[in-house]
Structure formats: structure tokens, C-alpha cells
Design a protein around this motif. Structure first.
Motif, mmCIF file in Angstrom:
data_model
loop_
_atom_site.group_PDB
_atom_site.id
_atom_site.type_symbol
_atom_site.label_atom_id
_atom_site.label_comp_id
_atom_site.label_asym_id
_atom_site.label_seq_id
_atom_site.Cartn_x
_atom_site.Cartn_y
_atom_site.Cartn_z
ATOM 1 N N ARG A 341 44.373 50.791 51.233
ATOM 2 C CA ARG A 341 43.962 49.510 50.766
ATOM 3 C C ARG A 341 42.417 49.566 50.714
ATOM 4 O O ARG A 341 41.801 48.967 49.841
ATOM 5 C CB ARG A 341 44.604 48.634 51.638
ATOM 6 N N VAL A 342 41.754 49.924 51.986
ATOM 7 C CA VAL A 342 40.260 49.614 52.188
ATOM 8 C C VAL A 342 39.624 50.485 51.148
ATOM 9 O O VAL A 342 38.762 50.101 50.665
ATOM 10 C CB VAL A 342 40.047 50.330 53.447
ATOM 11 N N GLN A 343 40.174 52.023 50.972
ATOM 12 C CA GLN A 343 39.677 52.607 49.934
ATOM 13 C C GLN A 343 39.527 51.883 48.514
ATOM 14 O O GLN A 343 38.671 52.083 47.764
ATOM 15 C CB GLN A 343 40.167 54.039 49.702
ATOM 16 N N ALA A 344 40.986 51.468 48.231
ATOM 17 C CA ALA A 344 40.888 50.867 47.115
ATOM 18 C C ALA A 344 39.984 49.648 46.558
ATOM 19 O O ALA A 344 39.246 49.550 45.625
ATOM 20 C CB ALA A 344 42.400 50.276 46.603
ATOM 21 N N ARG A 345 39.780 48.817 47.604
ATOM 22 C CA ARG A 345 39.100 47.832 47.485
ATOM 23 C C ARG A 345 37.628 48.041 47.539
ATOM 24 O O ARG A 345 36.778 47.762 46.801
ATOM 25 C CB ARG A 345 38.921 46.755 48.692
ATOM 26 N N ALA A 346 37.164 49.371 48.160
ATOM 27 C CA ALA A 346 35.830 49.860 48.223
ATOM 28 C C ALA A 346 35.491 50.185 46.558
ATOM 29 O O ALA A 346 34.404 50.313 46.106
ATOM 30 C CB ALA A 346 35.508 51.020 49.153
ATOM 31 N N LEU A 347 36.514 51.180 45.984
ATOM 32 C CA LEU A 347 36.294 51.660 44.590
ATOM 33 C C LEU A 347 36.345 50.466 43.712
ATOM 34 O O LEU A 347 35.294 50.452 42.666
ATOM 35 C CB LEU A 347 37.717 52.619 44.492
ATOM 36 N N ALA A 348 36.929 49.414 43.870
ATOM 37 C CA ALA A 348 36.845 48.164 42.751
ATOM 38 C C ALA A 348 35.448 47.577 43.052
ATOM 39 O O ALA A 348 34.967 47.103 41.862
ATOM 40 C CB ALA A 348 37.983 47.194 43.153
ATOM 41 N N ALA A 349 35.149 47.411 44.188
ATOM 42 C CA ALA A 349 33.795 46.916 44.480
ATOM 43 C C ALA A 349 32.533 47.622 44.094
ATOM 44 O O ALA A 349 31.637 47.041 43.329
ATOM 45 C CB ALA A 349 33.487 46.656 46.064
ATOM 46 N N LYS A 350 32.648 48.934 44.229
ATOM 47 C CA LYS A 350 31.766 49.974 43.536
ATOM 48 C C LYS A 350 31.438 49.906 42.174
ATOM 49 O O LYS A 350 30.602 49.831 41.548
ATOM 50 C CB LYS A 350 31.882 51.407 44.059
ATOM 51 N N ARG A 351 32.802 49.788 41.649
ATOM 52 C CA ARG A 351 32.984 49.665 39.942
ATOM 53 C C ARG A 351 32.242 48.207 39.572
ATOM 54 O O ARG A 351 31.486 48.531 38.734
ATOM 55 C CB ARG A 351 34.449 49.840 39.676
ATOM 56 N N ALA A 352 32.349 47.381 40.354
ATOM 57 C CA ALA A 352 31.701 46.093 39.954
ATOM 58 C C ALA A 352 30.309 46.248 40.003
ATOM 59 O O ALA A 352 29.678 45.898 38.973
ATOM 60 C CB ALA A 352 32.481 44.963 40.503
ATOM 61 N N ASP A 353 29.850 46.826 41.023
ATOM 62 C CA ASP A 353 28.660 46.867 41.324
ATOM 63 C C ASP A 353 27.758 47.971 40.316
ATOM 64 O O ASP A 353 26.534 47.593 39.608
ATOM 65 C CB ASP A 353 28.181 47.405 42.652
ATOM 66 N N VAL A 354 28.348 48.925 39.883
ATOM 67 C CA VAL A 354 27.602 49.941 39.027
ATOM 68 C C VAL A 354 27.604 49.542 37.492
ATOM 69 O O VAL A 354 26.801 49.602 36.797
ATOM 70 C CB VAL A 354 28.212 51.548 39.170
ATOM 71 N N VAL A 355 28.834 48.871 37.268
ATOM 72 C CA VAL A 355 28.794 48.256 35.891
ATOM 73 C C VAL A 355 27.929 47.118 35.722
ATOM 74 O O VAL A 355 26.769 47.065 34.723
ATOM 75 C CB VAL A 355 30.112 47.578 35.574
ATOM 76 N N ALA A 356 27.525 46.484 36.842
ATOM 77 C CA ALA A 356 26.641 45.354 36.733
ATOM 78 C C ALA A 356 24.865 46.276 36.545
ATOM 79 O O ALA A 356 24.165 45.748 35.943
ATOM 80 C CB ALA A 356 26.389 44.547 38.011
#
Length: 445
Positions: A341-356
Motif C-alpha cells: 500500500r505504501v508503494q502504491a501511494r508512492a507510485l501515484a504521488a510520483k505520477r502526479a508530480d511528474v505529470v505536473a
């Protein structure tokens, strides 16, 4: 291998500072962030001064079940030639899964994920490495990665896995001591044991970076100062062999140049601390020289090709893991569900950051609601292409849903999408793009 000395990761945000820093012998650039025909002026000036530039790839996914993509290999080779590099580097990781081997939709992680240390995965990795070596004009070095979770039923330690990889392929190693620290905190792996088992005669160079700990999990952020435990691991490595090169990585939250120079001084001191104690004469022979290999890093042992069944087994396992992380499917048996779950949240957060970062207009158009809106989208729609495609898909998703609710913002989003979604941009420098440059001057695509 060349004697590289002390280096720093070149990033556009600190390009001017890097050019002025004393004692920088070499730099490393993310391969996917440069174009061979349009190299940044800063890199060209460094090259003219005799500073070595090494491309560091992040998207090959050599630890994945599929054979390496020929187009990605060609692109990496072109960058090595354009930069006049003595070698190229990549990671021991998988970054995508699914597809033909599993008869399931392809999925992208947008991040480096750990491969299982099993015989099947090692066989697949070895063949993938040899394919890459044959396609590259210079030797290849591979980096150990940081991980938040472990695979169940692993058959080899990290050191054993890397040692056999080197023996079977002749590949060089890029050892990231910060990643050894990360895996110590997150997976209970002993950095000293890993160093003792590594074939340091194959060492190409060393990465050093910072991170932070939260709730018992170490995050390899590349956005924080290098902590003392990482410097101590570097000293331990230097006690076994003299590193050909050591490089500081920093990707975000860039401090003032003086602070970066202070960290480089600490890194030099960590290496010389071992030398002052009469070290550098351990298992690596004190030279850091590469093992005997051909001009493209050819092997030193007979390569056993993986069976079709081995690739399929690795493919199914990796697809199940990645799907649980990005598509909300059940976590496979044997994995730590909390860590996943920690990894899943980290992947989603990174995805939002990089798209920005690759589409800085989107946070401008959507305002403070950008992040929450994107994370809501990401929970339902895994990434199936690169980040730029992800940004376009996100915008299209919002427009189909009649969002944003405010008509002016929706009109701006539609204009942004139309400018980029076709085979060729409708126009350049549109109103939204100009607005983003004013509001977010530090963003780069």
C-alpha cells in the motif's frame, strides 16, 4: 574502466551552478531527458572543457520479462555517441508488465521496481543484458535499486544475485550506496554483507544520494541531504576497493550551490577516510578495474538462455505485482500488504508530480484541485504509456466527464489538449502555455 573522480548529476535546474563548481570531474545526465541533436548548451560547454558526461537510462526495464525494446536501445546508443561517453548505465529493475506474454493489458509503473532474486528472473535478466550489450557502442553498467517491498521465496541475496549476473554477462556495476541503506531500513538487508558478496572488480562507479524516513520506511527521495549512514556505507565500500568514480545525485529541492559543494566535500572525505586507515586493498584489489570483457562489455562465462516458460513465469508474477500497485487488484500471496500500500501511494504521488512537470499547464488550469483530481483519476486508470501520454489521457478523461465545471477552465483545458493530441501540434506558444511559463518558471517539460 576510466578513472572518473568526483561528479554530480547534471540537471537543468542546477546547470549553471555545476559549470561553476570546483573539482567536478564528470557529470551524469538522465538519458531520456536529452536529445542527441539538441544537447543543452551547458552540457556542450562541459564537454569542451573535457568533463566526461555519462548517460543514465531509466526506462529500459532490463529486469522485465520482455526482451529489451530495440527503439529504446537505439536511443540510448545515440546518446552515448552524441556525448562521447565511455559507458552507459541503467538499472536492475522492471518498469512495465503485462502485454503479450500474459495476454493482459500492458501496464507502466513510471518507477523502478525490484526484480525477484530467483533463478528464473536471473536467467531472463542475463539474456536481456546480453541483448543490450550487443546493441550499445560502449560498455554497460547496471545499478542496484532501492525498494519498498520484498518478493517472497527469493533464492539469492542481493550480493549473490549481482555476482552471478557479472560472472555470466561481464556487465559492470554501478553501486548506489544510498540504495543499500534504503534496503537495510525497508527490507532488513545488511549493507556490509552485500558489500562483502559484491564483485567489486566490476565496479564502474558509485552513486550517493539522500532520502528521509517516515513511519519506519526509508524513501530514496534524491531531494534531501546525504545522511551519515549512507556516507558510512561509502567508506565501507572504499575500504574494499578504490571507486573509479563517485557521484552525488540530487533531483529535487535543490539547495544553494554552496550546500551541494559541502555535500561533495563530505563524499570525498568518506572515501579518503578509508584510505587513511590503509584501506582500498580488499576484495577489489584497490583498483576498481573492470573484469576482462570485450569492447561492449562481453561476457566471461557461458550464458544459459532462459526457457520460454521462465519468461512467462516472470511475466505473470510481475504483472500481478504491478497490477496490484497501479490497478487496485489484490496483492499477490506472500507480499507484505502494508508495504505494498505504501508503494502504491508512492507510485501515484510520483505520477502526479511528474505529470505536473511534463505538462505544467495542467496545474495552472486546474488550480489547487489538480493533485486531488489527478489522484482520483490514477486510482481508476493505470498508466499504459509514458508520462506525456498520461497527461493527455488525463485531460481527455476530464473533458469527457465535462470537467472542470467552470466553463473558462474547461475551454482552456480543451485548447491545451487540442494543441497536443494530434499528430502535429496545432500551434506553439499558446495562451495556456504562456500563462504556465509565467506562473511556473521553474518547471520544465
Amino acid at each position: 574502466m576510466p578513472r572518473l573522480g568526483t561528479g554530480i548529476g547534471w540537471r537543468p535546474e542546477i546547470a549553471d551552478a555545476v559549470e561553476r563548481m570546483p573539482g567536478i570531474d564528470w557529470v551524469e545526465v538522465v538519458a531520456e531527458n536529452v536529445c542527441p541533436g539538441h544537447l543543452p548548451e551547458s552540457l556542450l560547454r562541459l564537454r569542451e572543457r573535457g568533463v566526461t558526461v555519462i548517460p543514465h537510462g531509466v526506462s529500459l526495464g532490463l529486469g522485465g520479462a520482455d526482451r529489451p525494446d530495440a527503439g529504446r536501445l537505439t536511443a540510448l546508443a545515440e546518446r552515448a555517441e552524441a556525448l562521447g561517453s565511455p559507458l552507459v548505465t541503467e538499472h536492475i529493475a522492471f518498469v512495465r508488465a503485462g502485454g503479450a506474454l500474459t495476454v493482459s493489458p500492458p501496464l507502466e509503473a513510471g518507477h523502478l521496481l525490484p526484480v525477484p532474486r530467483t533463478r528464473d528472473a536471473l536467467d531472463v535478466l542475463c539474456e536481456n543484458v546480453r541483448i543490450a550489450q550487443d546493441a550499445l557502442p560502449v560498455p554497460l553498467a547496471l545499478e542496484n535499486i532501492a525498494a519498498l517491498f520484498s518478493w517472497p521465496d527469493e533464492e539469492l541475496t542481493e550480493g549473490q544475485f549481482l555476482a552471478e549476473l557479472v560472472e555470466r554477462t561481464g556487465v559492470r556495476l554501478l553501486i548506489d550506496v544510498a540504495n543499500l541503506h534504503t534496503n537495510h531500513v525497508n527490507r532488513g538487508e545488511d549493507p556490509a554483507r552485500a558489500l562483502a558478496e559484491l564483485p567489486l572488480e566490476a565496479l564502474a562507479y558509485v552513486h550517493v544520494a539522500g532520502g528521509f524516513e517516515r513511519d519506519g520506511v526509508w524513501h530514496d527521495s534524491h531531494a534531501h541531504p546525504v545522511p551519515r549512514p549512507v556516507l558510512d556505507i561509502l567508506t565501507g565500500l572504499a575500504a574494499r576497493t578504490t571507486p573509479p568514480g563517485v557521484l552525488l545525485e540530487r533531483d529535487e529541492n535543490f539547495p544553494e550551490p554552496a550546500e551541494l559543494e559541502r555535500e561533495l566535500t563530505l563524499i570525498r572525505e568518506a572515501v579518503t577516510a578509508a584510505a587513511r586507515e590503509g584501506a582500498g586493498t580488499g576484495t577489489g584489489g584497490g583498483t576498481g578495474a573492470a573484469i576482462a570483457a570485450g569492447p561492449a562489455g562481453g561476457g566471461v562465462a557461458v550464458l544459459t538462455r532462459p526457457t520460454v516458460d521462465a519468461r512467462e513465469r516472470v511475466a505473470v508474477a510481475q504483472a500481478a505485482v504491478l497490477s496490484s500497485l497501479v490497478a487496485g487488484t489484490p496483492v499477490p500471496e506472500g507480499f507484505d500488504r502494508t508495504r505494498m500500500r505504501v508503494q502504491a501511494r508512492a507510485l501515484a504521488a510520483k505520477r502526479a508530480d511528474v505529470v505536473a512537470k511534463v505538462a505544467p499547464e495542467l496545474p495552472v488550469i486546474l488550480g489547487t484541485g489538480y493533485r486531488e483530481t489527478f489522484l482520483e483519476y490514477a486510482r481508476e486508470r493505470p498508466m499504459s504509456g509514458g508520462y506525456r501520454r498520461d497527461a493527455l489521457n488525463f485531460a481527455a478523461h476530464l473533458l469527457r466527464a465535462g470537467r472542470p465545471e467552470e466553463a473558462g477552465s474547461r475551454r482552456e483545458l480543451r485548447e491545451w489538449w487540442l494543441e497536443r493530441a494530434g499528430p502535429a501540434p496545432r500551434q506553439s506558444g499558446g495562451r495556456v502555455a504562456r500563462m504556465a511559463r509565467r506562473v511556473l518558471p521553474g518547471r520544465r517539460g
